[in-house]
Scaffold this motif. Structure first.
Motif, short mmCIF file in Angstrom:
data_model
loop_
_atom_site.label_atom_id
_atom_site.label_comp_id
_atom_site.label_asym_id
_atom_site.label_seq_id
_atom_site.Cartn_x
_atom_site.Cartn_y
_atom_site.Cartn_z
N PHE A 136 0.83 -1.20 0.00
CA PHE A 136 0.00 0.00 0.00
C PHE A 136 0.87 1.26 0.00
O PHE A 136 0.66 2.20 -0.76
CB PHE A 136 -0.92 -0.02 1.21
N THR A 161 -5.94 -2.58 10.67
CA THR A 161 -6.52 -1.85 9.54
C THR A 161 -5.97 -0.43 9.44
O THR A 161 -5.10 -0.03 10.20
CB THR A 161 -8.05 -1.77 9.69
N GLY A 162 -6.56 0.33 8.52
CA GLY A 162 -6.34 1.76 8.47
C GLY A 162 -7.06 2.43 9.63
O GLY A 162 -7.82 1.80 10.38
N THR A 216 -15.02 0.66 5.41
CA THR A 216 -14.75 2.09 5.31
C THR A 216 -13.87 2.51 6.48
O THR A 216 -14.12 2.14 7.62
CB THR A 216 -16.04 2.92 5.31
N TYR A 217 -12.83 3.28 6.17
CA TYR A 217 -11.92 3.81 7.19
C TYR A 217 -12.22 5.29 7.38
O TYR A 217 -11.71 6.14 6.65
CB TYR A 217 -10.46 3.61 6.78
N ALA A 260 -10.28 6.19 3.40
CA ALA A 260 -9.99 5.12 2.45
C ALA A 260 -11.02 4.01 2.60
O ALA A 260 -11.79 3.96 3.56
CB ALA A 260 -8.58 4.56 2.67
N GLY A 299 -11.13 -0.27 2.33
CA GLY A 299 -10.28 -1.46 2.31
C GLY A 299 -11.03 -2.67 1.80
O GLY A 299 -12.23 -2.84 2.07
N TRP A 319 -10.69 -6.78 1.90
CA TRP A 319 -10.00 -7.84 2.62
C TRP A 319 -10.32 -9.21 2.04
O TRP A 319 -11.49 -9.54 1.83
CB TRP A 319 -10.40 -7.81 4.09
N GLU A 323 -5.50 -7.68 3.74
CA GLU A 323 -6.09 -6.62 2.93
C GLU A 323 -5.44 -6.66 1.55
O GLU A 323 -4.24 -6.42 1.41
CB GLU A 323 -5.86 -5.26 3.59
N ARG A 345 -6.36 -1.17 -0.85
CA ARG A 345 -6.88 -0.03 -0.11
C ARG A 345 -6.87 1.18 -1.03
O ARG A 345 -5.86 1.46 -1.68
CB ARG A 345 -6.03 0.27 1.13
N ARG A 388 -7.83 5.29 -1.57
CA ARG A 388 -8.20 6.58 -0.96
C ARG A 388 -9.49 7.10 -1.61
O ARG A 388 -9.67 6.99 -2.82
CB ARG A 388 -7.09 7.61 -1.15
#
Length: 358
Positions: free
Chosen positions: A19, A255-256, A274-275, A280, A282, A284, A291, A294, A296
């Motif tokens: 990433f 995660t993020g 959703t982060y 971002a 992700g 998985w 992951e 990912r 943005r």
């Protein structure tokens, strides 16, 4: 609580490295996906504009086909927060989170989007779902603006829109998901750090699973065919895989920042997250526990996610900040490529799949 295996940690580190090497936007390699063969329709809440939009993604791209004003008080921002389409697809339901003095849930007819009925509930009713077994609508009363005290899940008879019971659960309940047969309901208590299983036929809590380290969970997926649910650890940047038979955490995914909402593809192979703090989305690989991509987002604060019944596409809402509109992004799940985006009202949040056609 189970920890990731050595292989799982290695896979996660490799995914993170890839990433970073990609400049923060990772995705599956290969040719661009073909345009969809179907048109897909979702309902989307714009919390700061008191609107619900119908968004279509099809061969011609993504567009808003209709926008409705919801709520009861034109001079007050009431905040449509959660939204769901009932079994059979005939009606949709939206929670009005703020209200005066309490929140409510409103029932509409799909297609015509004709208002049918509403019911007043507790403080800040949030996410909601309808049981395919009983036809009861379960709504979590998140109680965002009240005292930090235990709250409830409201059970509403969806045909008449009459509240028939309240189930005490914990502090700031969120997420509202049913088992496939509709007999078990799952939610999380954000400030108690726990997953809660409710007997949807007996209106009683069956089991609680606490998470360590001050975890504040915000979402839980419906059970998969393999008997797993996935829970976000929003403040600790983790996702937990819970086995329902053993009622234990089997795997923990790093995660993020700020994982918020989750959805598993119908075949159980991919988890889309959703982060909210990481701006971002992700993707998985659940078999590998890693992951695989990912991406943005085009605006900040990704919120809701829903996957189409064929598992091909994920729709993601972005709240935005300040005077920005909200946004709905569409991702091709197999390649994790963003294939469309369209603006909606401010603070886009709750999202529900409605239907697909040719």
């Amino acid at each position: 609580m189970a920890e990731p295996s050595i292989a799982g940690r290695a896979a996660a580190r490799l995914a993170a490295a890839l990433f970073l090497l990609s400049g923060g936007v990772a995705g599956a390699a290969g040719a661009a996906p073909e345009p969809p063969a179907h048109s897909y329709y979702v309902y989307v809440c714009a919390e700061s504009d008191d609107e619900v939009s119908v968004v279509r993604f099809g061969p011609g791209g993504v567009e808003v086909v209709k926008t409705l004003t919801v709520g009861s008080y034109p001079t007050e921002t009431e905040g449509p927060h959660g939204i769901t389409v009932g079994p059979g697809g005939r009606y949709w339901y939206v929670s009005i989170a703020h209200g005066y003095p309490f929140g409510s849930v409103h029932k509409y007819e799909t297609g015509t989007d004709r208002w049918v009925a509403d019911v007043t509930l507790g403080l800040f009713p949030a996410t909601l779902a309808v049981s395919p077994a009983t036809g009861l609508l379960y709504v979590v009363n998140f109680n965002l603006h009240g005292a930090m005290e235990p709250s409830t899940i409201s059970a509403v008879e969806a045909e008449t829109m009459i509240e028939v019971g309240r189930i005490p659960t914990g502090v700031m309940p969120h997420g509202s998901r049913f088992s496939r047969d509709g007999t078990r309901h799952y939610s999380v208590n954000m400030m108690d750090g726990e997953l809660v299983e409710v007997d949807a036929l007996g209106f009683a809590v069956r089991r609680r699973l606490g998470f360590a380290d001050g975890v504040q969970p915000t979402w839980v997926t419906p059970p998969t065919a393999a008997g797993k649910v996935y829970v976000t650890g929003n403040n600790v940047a983790r996702i937990y895989e819970v086995d329902l038979e053993t009622w234990t955490v089997e795997r923990t995914f790093e995660t993020g920042a700020g994982p918020y909402n989750l959805e598993v593809t119908p075949d159980g192979t991919t988890l889309v997250a959703t982060y909210k703090g990481g701006h971002a989305v992700g993707f998985w690989d659940l078999a590998a526990g890693a992951e695989r991509a990912r991406v943005r987002t085009t605006r900040t604060i990704p919120h809701g996610v829903v996957v189409t019944p064929d598992g091909e596409y994920a729709f993601v809402t972005l709240e935005g900040v300040g005077g920005e509109p909200g946004t709905v992004e569409v991702y091709h799940v197999p390649t994790a490529e963003r294939v469309g985006a369209v603006d909606v009202g401010k603070q886009a949040g709750g999202i529900a799949f409605w239907t697909m056609d040719d």
